[in-house]
Design an enzyme around this catalytic site. Structure first.
Site, PDB file in Angstrom:
ATOM      1  N   GLU B  60      82.951 103.432  25.594  1.00 14.20           N
ATOM      2  CA  GLU B  60      81.737 102.633  25.787  1.00 14.20           C
ATOM      3  C   GLU B  60      80.620 103.071  24.841  1.00 14.20           C
ATOM      4  O   GLU B  60      79.889 102.237  24.302  1.00 14.20           O
ATOM      5  CB  GLU B  60      81.278 102.708  27.250  1.00 14.20           C
ATOM      6  CG  GLU B  60      82.189 101.984  28.230  1.00 14.20           C
ATOM      7  CD  GLU B  60      83.465 102.744  28.567  1.00 14.20           C
ATOM      8  OE1 GLU B  60      83.552 103.951  28.239  1.00 14.20           O
ATOM      9  OE2 GLU B  60      84.383 102.138  29.153  1.00 14.20           O
ATOM     10  N   HIS B 130      83.575  99.677  41.019  1.00 14.33           N
ATOM     11  CA  HIS B 130      83.658  98.293  40.529  1.00 14.33           C
ATOM     12  C   HIS B 130      82.645  97.431  41.274  1.00 14.33           C
ATOM     13  O   HIS B 130      82.856  96.246  41.479  1.00 14.33           O
ATOM     14  CB  HIS B 130      85.071  97.720  40.713  1.00 14.33           C
ATOM     15  CG  HIS B 130      86.114  98.449  39.924  1.00 14.33           C
ATOM     16  ND1 HIS B 130      86.713  99.606  40.366  1.00 14.33           N
ATOM     17  CD2 HIS B 130      86.639  98.196  38.705  1.00 14.33           C
ATOM     18  CE1 HIS B 130      87.571 100.029  39.455  1.00 14.33           C
ATOM     19  NE2 HIS B 130      87.557  99.189  38.438  1.00 14.33           N
TER      20      HIS B 130
END
Lengths: 403, 325
Positions: B60, B130
């Site tokens: 990322e 999530h």
């Protein structure tokens, strides 16, 4: 499983070509042998059989003058910091060849993304003494509007990205910048400087892998100067320098003598040609030594010996280039004396000018946070101005200039 | 007009931008041929080629670092972080780099063309990693714009505006609504303004403020309150930073009451910032304390998700508490 339908599906064929063994067989962490490029000897002569970079008297003189300017600037500014005239400074004593030579091996349209000790590259590109001073004195003429600590230079005109203090952040950015240059078909590459300490940051690994996978024409230039502030490189890593990591990422890699200006120039020129022709990254690891302190905020006598430093004084890259210039008859001692005298005078005079220039106006507090000043920042600024008018003696830089 | 779900609206916006702007690039983990794990970039690689829509390695900080470089160079990077829960390795690149690029250089350089898309929020049995709503971390960072759409129409118009805005934008997409939210969306190009809240429903008794997927819950609570004769004004903040103080303050001056609901935990969430500002702007107009109905101050749970979330019943109770104060 749709990924498998791609033309470039999983590439595991390469492993099938490997030698098969039936007992655990480790390869050694130091099994990669890395040659080191040296062209110029200390006495100014060239190693026999050495391949010289493209350089003529005009270019050599420009490089040499940039090196001299760099050294004088560093000397004077460290002194200025000791006198309390600037808050902070970072010299590059002993490793000036890496930055000046790197810039000299590029074209003007190439982007330079430096860490912070590469003012030599900016000097070579022609950043004026006034601009350097205005940045260090964070006055209203500073291109960076007085927002960053001294030595955080940047110039859009000269393709030198403004310095950011966080270490290694420029590495994945350089991969992206170069990828953009490639996609737009530009005759340009990006060079990205960092130290061997910053190469421990996650961004180093992220950036190298991104550049390799996406084939970005970027030259990763590691200045391995032996120290990250006080931490010696043998406490930073145990592998074979930074160059060995290039192999792991599948990147073409070269190690050079970083105090050899001709080796720096040759490696950078060759790397640029390769990066452009192949549209791939390259790594250069320049071995050097940080003769000065990390910054004016630390004292190396606390973490290393005078003997160690003395040894590296013998490898002064500027003296080495001077010897070569003298041998070429491209330079003489009279020119040398005149140049250094003139530079010292110029730098001292520039300090005296820059330190008298006003600080930026209070409006610069809120500009450039966004492209336009948003309502909430305008409100905060308006309230601040009223407050400053009430207590003008507490805000001497701006109180007299508020409309 | 066409019926689109929220994913299709986003895909449509990306398609429009990539068609009009050769330097627009979409990339992230699994974004290429596969079209992203939620399929937001579906078909873009086939249409615009691998050089402009591609997979990245799993890194990322590398994705956003790469995107910062591209934006500084003059390209238009639209980077995807697969889940907002995984944006934190890129926190330094966003907070110290994207947000400060223009300021620190005195506008010599900027990354205004950068857009970061990332699915956020709970309600999908995603557990701790999530489900998070990390907008408040970024709201504490001058230099960023933060945008959250609530439905397909909003998503397309706000995303197009975000990509074309000359500032780095973090665009949080409500993943619970990706397929669940379907609506009429103009096929042609249009933009919705950043920094401007949207009054979804006018009312007189209390102002209900939220953003993203939480608005669906707020509307449900308002319907229930309406049956009790309570008239709710519902506002979608749309842009978290910089946020539209005037629209919210004007509404509260009229209704005299404010309830802010967010998915993220209560403490130091953006609802707290709104409450602090509105009590200052509207102190003498307030009839009751500002209510915050938020997630619990715990990590996002799995089996106890129903208990954790700021559901319509908790909001309904808070509305009544405010009215009866």
């Amino acid at each position: 499983m749709q990924g498998l339908q791609q033309e470039k599906a999983m590439n595991t064929e390469i492993y099938k070509e490997s030698q098969v063994v039936h007992t655990p067989t480790f390869i050694d962490g130091h099994s990669v042998e890395i040659p080191i490029l040296k062209i110029l000897k200390e006495d100014g002569t060239v190693y026999s059989g050495a391949e010289l970079p493209e350089i003529d008297q005009v270019k050599a003189t420009k490089v040499y003058k940039a090196l001299a300017f760099h050294r004088v600037l560093d000397e004077r500014m460290v002194a200025a910091q000791r006198q309390g005239r600037v808050s902070f400074y970072m010299a590059a004593l002993g490793e000036e060849a890496a930055s000046v030579g790197g810039a000299a091996g590029l074209e003007d349209q190439d982007m330079i993304m430096a860490q912070y000790r590469e003012q030599g590259a900016l000097i070579y590109r022609g950043f004026s003494l006034e601009n350097l001073m205005n940045q260090m004195f964070s006055n209203e003429k500073d291109l960076g509007k007085g927002r960053q600590m001294p030595i955080h230079y940047g110039s859009s005109e000269l393709n030198y990205m403004t310095i950011s203090s966080p270490l290694g952040t420029q590495i994945p950015q350089a991969a992206g910048y170069a990828y953009g240059q490639k996609l737009q078909g530009k005759d340009a590459v990006t060079i990205c400087y960092f130290g061997e300490g910053a190469a421990s940051e996650g961004d180093f690994h992220a950036g190298l892998n991104m550049a390799a996978v996406h084939r970005a024409p970027v030259i990763f230039f590691c200045r391995n100067n032996g120290y990250a502030i006080s931490t010696p490189s043998d406490e930073q890593y145990v592998g074979n320098g930074i160059a060995s990591r290039g192999v792991g990422y599948g990147i073409k890699t070269i190690r050079i003598d970083g105090n050899d200006i001709l080796a720096v120039l040759k490696a950078t020129q060759t790397a640029r040609s390769y990066a452009l022709a192949e549209q791939k990254p390259v790594i250069i690891e320049a071995m050097s030594y940080r003769l000065g302190a990390h910054s004016t905020s630390d004292d190396p006598s606390g973490y290393r010996t005078k003997e160690e430093e003395e040894k590296w004084h013998m490898h002064d890259p500027i003296l080495r280039m001077k010897n070569w210039m003298l041998a070429q008859k491209w330079w003489d001692e009279t020119q040398e004396t005149e140049l250094y005298e003139k530079l010292r005078e110029q730098v001292l005079a520039a300090v005296k000018v820059a330190e008298k220039i006003d600080k930026p106006p209070v409006e610069d507090l809120v500009t450039d946070v966004y492209d336009q000043v948003p309502a909430h920042l305008q409100k905060q600024l308006d309230e601040l101005k009223v407050h400053i008018k009430k207590y003008p003696e507490a805000y001497p830089f701006t109180a007299g200039r508020i409309k | 007009m066409a019926q689109m779900n929220l994913l299709q609206a986003i895909n449509n916006a990306l398609d429009i931008v990539m068609a009009e702007n050769d330097s627009a690039l979409c990339f992230g983990e699994d974004v290429g041929h596969f079209g992203g794990v939620f399929r937001a970039t579906s078909g873009l690689q086939e249409k615009y080629g691998k050089a402009r829509c591609f997979n990245t390695p799993l890194v990322e900080q590398g994705i956003i670092g790469f995107a910062n470089g591209l934006a500084a160079q003059g390209s238009t990077p639209i980077a995807e972080i697969q889940f907002a829960d995984y944006i934190f390795p890129a926190f330094d690149q966003i907070v110290n780099e994207s947000a400060k690029f223009r300021y620190r250089s005195g506008n010599e350089f900027n990354v205004g063309k950068l857009t970061i898309r990332t699915p956020y929020g709970g309600g999908i049995a995603g557990g701790l990693y999530h489900s998070q709503s990390p907008e408040a971390y970024f709201a504490h960072t001058p230099g960023l714009k933060i945008v959250v759409p609530r439905n397909p129409y909003q998503a397309k118009g706000l995303l197009l505006a975000s990509i074309r805005d000359d500032n780095p934008v973090v665009f949080f997409e409500p993943k619970r609504l990706y397929r669940a939210s379907v609506g009429e969306v103009p096929v042609e190009d249009y933009q919705l303004p950043l920094g401007k809240a949207d009054i979804m429903q006018t009312g007189t008794d209390i102002t209900l403020l939220a953003w993203g997927a939480q608005l669906e819950i707020v509307e449900k609570a308002a319907d229930k309150a309406s049956a009790d004769g309570i008239s709710c004004e519902i506002i979608d903040l749309r842009t978290i930073l910089p946020w539209d103080v005037d629209t919210v303050a004007n509404s509260v001056r009229k209704t005299g009451r404010l309830l802010v609901s967010q998915e993220a935990p209560l403490t130091a969430g953006f609802a707290s910032e709104i409450a602090a500002t509105i009590q200052q702007e509207c102190f003498l107009h307030l009839e009751s304390p500002i209510e915050r109905v938020c997630g619990f101050d715990t990590p996002y749970p799995l089996s106890l998700e129903k208990e954790y979330v700021a559901d319509h019943l908790k909001i309904y109770e808070a509305i009544k508490r405010s009215i009866n104060y």
